[in-house]
Design an enzyme around this catalytic site. Sequence first.
Site: not given
Ligand code: NAD
Ligand code: UDP
Length: 319
Positions: A147, A150-151, A154, A191, A193, A196
């Site tokens: 991970r 990503y981590d 950020k 992911r 949700v 599932f």
């Molecule tokens: P997503 O993949 O649906 O959206 C990300 C968008 O960014 C996409 O449209 C993708 O095409 C665009 N993108 C990626 N790299 C790019 C680049 N180099 N230039 C231009 N566009 C680019 O994901 P999301 O769930 O909507 O996440 C959006 C933001 O929120 C991310 O920064 C993510 O890290 C953060 N985030 C989301 C969650 C969550 O649960 N959804 C949790 C924590 C953080």
């Molecule tokens: N997960 C799972 N089955 C799936 C997708 C995800 O068991 O088909 C688990 C995954 O291993 C994690 C949790 O569900 O423990 C949440 O995963 P998600 O990808 O939604 O986000 P995360 O919190 O890991 O960034």
Amino acid sequence: MRVLITGAAGFLGSHLCETLVQKGHHVIGLDNFITGSIDNLSHVAGREDFTFIRHDVANFIFVPGPIDYVLHFASPASPNPNSPYGYPNLPIQTMKAGALGTHNTLGVARAYNAKFLLASTSEIYGDPMEHPQKETYWGHCDPIGPRSVYDEAKRFAEALTMAYHRFHGLDTRIVRIFNTYGPRMRLDDGRAVPNFIQQALRSEELTIYGDGQQSRSFCYVDDLIDGIYRLMMSDEHNPVNIGNPSELTVLELAQKVNEIVGNSTPIKLQAASRLGDDPQRRRPDITRAMGILGWEPKISLEEGLKNTIPFFKTKLGLS
Ligand code: NAD
Ligand code: UDP
């Protein structure tokens, strides 16, 4: 305000675009579609107060001014290596979006003296040794683990944002987003949700990675967007957790989805598919958000899933 939103065609970015135009702002959406989709922008396409730029945030960004606010959301976000859209399969792009993309978007904000908000993540806490996670916790991350692309991107993005704030006096915000779900998530982003829900809608086995005892806390998208808007409008420069503190195991989430959809096919535990670095527990401490923003989530998991399922039904051609 004229607001630049990167990642506009993604799940969260598209909801932000919609909310901000509804609140009377002019939105400039920017995206390169690496994980997003043009379909997500159909709600705002064609409006006079919405403009779109196709661009990669890793490259120098030119946007005609004035710009009052920059929200940097562009980044792949799914940790699932089984999906082509998961960041393990887009490792360099993920690091560039978090590192170079944050530098370029901070540059835009500085050039126009605009405010800046970074979409950070609960992933910066890694596999946490503190529970629930407060903003003061420094995290437990492997800098070279599965991970890490990503981590660490950020974590770098947060550090760079604070450097622009402290050194250049830029007016910045950092939101640490915990697991959020809702309509417009990619069907195939891997992911929990979306996986599932679609498995349940197809009457398939829900695939749980590991023993299903790992926990998460799922926030419905409308609650999250409300929290982000409040943070945008606040004067808070330190990171703020936004997420739903009601925690459950992944097995409980799967059971809940099956119950709501009416899927009786047994759940399958896939010990061998356990994802590397999968955090064992995750729950936000939202004391800071409640105190500073007067925010807390209002939508229960059951209600949020019921709002989300019809979107996936339509995507799968089942309604
Ligand atoms: P997503 O993949 O649906 O959206 C990300 C968008 O960014 C996409 O449209 C993708 O095409 C665009 N993108 C990626 N790299 C790019 C680049 N180099 N230039 C231009 N566009 C680019 O994901 P999301 O769930 O909507 O996440 C959006 C933001 O929120 C991310 O920064 C993510 O890290 C953060 N985030 C989301 C969650 C969550 O649960 N959804 C949790 C924590 C953080
Ligand atoms: N997960 C799972 N089955 C799936 C997708 C995800 O068991 O088909 C688990 C995954 O291993 C994690 C949790 O569900 O423990 C949440 O995963 P998600 O990808 O939604 O986000 P995360 O919190 O890991 O960034």
